[in-house]
Scaffold this active site. Structure first.
Site: not given
Lengths: 348, 348
Positions: B138, B152, B154-156, B307-308
């Site tokens: 991300s 931006h 994001n690949y998931r 969560a971070r």
């Protein structure tokens, strides 16, 4: 002979309301207000118009020639549902962004809102249609000097009843809270002290109860810290005697100036380093986080069709900053305030 | 005689993975990755580590001596659940804030998440406990020059299965989108053109479908405008052959550099007026609004215990600005871009 002047004068309701000191004419037409002087809706609208004006004038006095409030009187998409008066002073000498908004609205209660009111414990029969009335003043002041805290307050009155004028519910809510960038304990004590005096005049446990409510409400869960050093917060406040609650809310609203102006006057000419300005902007980023992610009023606004978004988001600072992994070093003044945000304390 | 060296060497798995070009060691231990080279979890983790590194190096090359990425390798609160590598370049000469994060996690699927997965159409038997695996890259890049857009992507990859290793589900999601401050149509066409080429190599309708999905997703409802000029966005992508979808996602991720770097190189030395900088900051305020109020990944992060948060909020700009009632005058370049945000168009 006919005397048209006299005829006209005879038809006119006696003008008893002096609104000349308000920032703008009230939202509700004067005739309705004048004809219903004891109605709580009237009393609340006139009170918040006065509070708005007194607060704006007090802030302008601190500006000198540095800035003036712009005044926007607006109506809702459906004008018969009301509107508001939004006053904003932007990029002033003393205040970087100051917003003081009043809203007065009367509209049918949507199914969703009806369900959420029921979830909050209001008994609203399923087979009735309700209308609601809301009047409130809401303000966020972001001073330029990082040694002056940001202040927020909001006082509001709700009323709802069914189409036959039955099943009436009403309540008050509100609060005042302070967000300092640097911790000056005597300033925080002055602020809390003025709020406590207002509370103590009405109920011995109001301050303790509403101080805790404030600490609990202004909490950024994902940061594990409060927005500021608290103040008071309450909702759903009712009593056998509405006048009693109104008197308390009025006292709280009138406590804003004496709780805050001394801090402005004390610090507005304080020397400011670049590091202090940077810290202020980082903390304003956190303010944005609370307001966009958690604040109930803001979220309610986002969910309201045709809401006046500029009046809702006037609470956001002129500038904010986000640095990755910023951590003030232990022992610094920046670290000191974050400790208090993590562990709220009793100031009095 | 005994030969301890030989014994040790015989026990060791053959080291075939070269991770020296990555920003940090992968989250999963090398042995597991080496022993499961055809597992999609391995392939995805190695792909996103490579994409992160290639993108960070390409951005650093534009900085010259102006800035370097800091690399934070972190583990989750429960280290056995995975972690990530967060790379941030802040206050650079070319990039004001650039964040590229990879996350690889494997954890029990909470009841809430299980319900939300079911709501999204995944068939998960009620009586089974599930674990899920997620790996993704991300990134949000906020360049300094307002004539370079923010990008931006994001690949998931998600995988979940029950405690017996049955009822397996997997899918890919992702996208790349562009947020210009000033509209340069040939830049937007270049960007969309590179994405379309990547899509067209895999399916004739991918670009059209995912371009619309992107316009619909990056929408700030209360403003009535999109975050930017779109790009592609998709979720729940699956196929009989996982390799096919992986190939598409890999192509999309590899399209980021050729879709964006030419715009950086073209505009990084453009002259900038104070008014242009101010406009950029106002639009960055809108970026904050989308990310804090609407972005699903951010909201998922806020709701995830431990969560971070710094890796989630690295997407926020270094600076943002909110002015009450700011409206660009018709005919200005600032007005031109807002028209496109209100009415998305076809660029190709």
């Amino acid at each position: 002979c006919t005397q048209p002047y006299t005829v006209f004068a005879a038809q006119k309701a006696p003008t008893t309301l002096d609104t000349s000191s308000f920032m703008a004419a009230p939202v509700t037409d004067l005739k309705t207000l004048e004809e219903n002087p004891t109605d709580m809706k009237t009393k609340m609208e006139l009170m918040i118009m006065r509070i708005q004006s007194e607060f704006c004038r007090a802030l302008e006095a601190e500006e000198g020639d540095g800035g003036k409030f712009t005044v926007d009187k607006w109506v809702r998409h459906n004008a018969s549902e009301g509107g508001g008066v939004t006053c904003v002073l932007q990029d002033g000498a003393t205040f970087e962004k100051a917003g003081v908004n009043i809203t007065v609205m009367a509209a049918p209660l949507s199914k969703e809102l009806q369900a959420s009111m029921r979830a909050r414990g209001k008994s609203l029969p399923e087979d009735k249609k309700f209308t609601f009335f809301a009047a409130g003043v809401s303000s966020v002041i972001h001073p330029r000097n990082p040694h002056i805290p940001t202040i927020h307050f909001n006082y509001r009155y709700f009323e709802m009843q069914d189409e036959d004028g039955n099943n009436k519910h009403w309540w008050f809510g509100g609060g005042t809270d302070l967000t300092p960038y640097y911790l000056v304990e005597e300033d925080v004590r002055l602020f809390h002290g003025v709020l406590k005096s207002a509370c103590d005049r009405h109920h011995p446990t109001h301050y303790t109860r509403f101080k805790k409510w404030c600490d609990d409400y202004f909490f950024v869960k994902f940061r594990g810290e409060r927005r500021g050093v608290g103040g008071i917060f309450f909702d759903d406040l009712e009593d056998e005697d509405p006048e009693k609650v109104f008197g308390f809310v009025k006292d709280c609203a009138e406590a804003v100036i004496p709780s805050f102006l001394p801090l402005v006057q004390k610090h507005k000419d304080d020397a400011v380093s670049e590091a202090e300005r940077r810290w202020q902007l980082l903390r304003r980023g956190r303010y944005v986080e609370f307001n966009l992610v958690y604040d109930r009023g803001t979220k309610f606004g986002f969910a309201t069709p045709n809401a006046r978004i500029e009046s809702i988001l006037m609470s956001l600072p002129l500038h904010a900053r986000w640095e990755y992994m910023h951590q003030p070093a232990p022992g610094t003044p920046e670290h000191k305030i974050t400790e208090v945000l993590k562990n709220p304390k009793d100031w009095l």
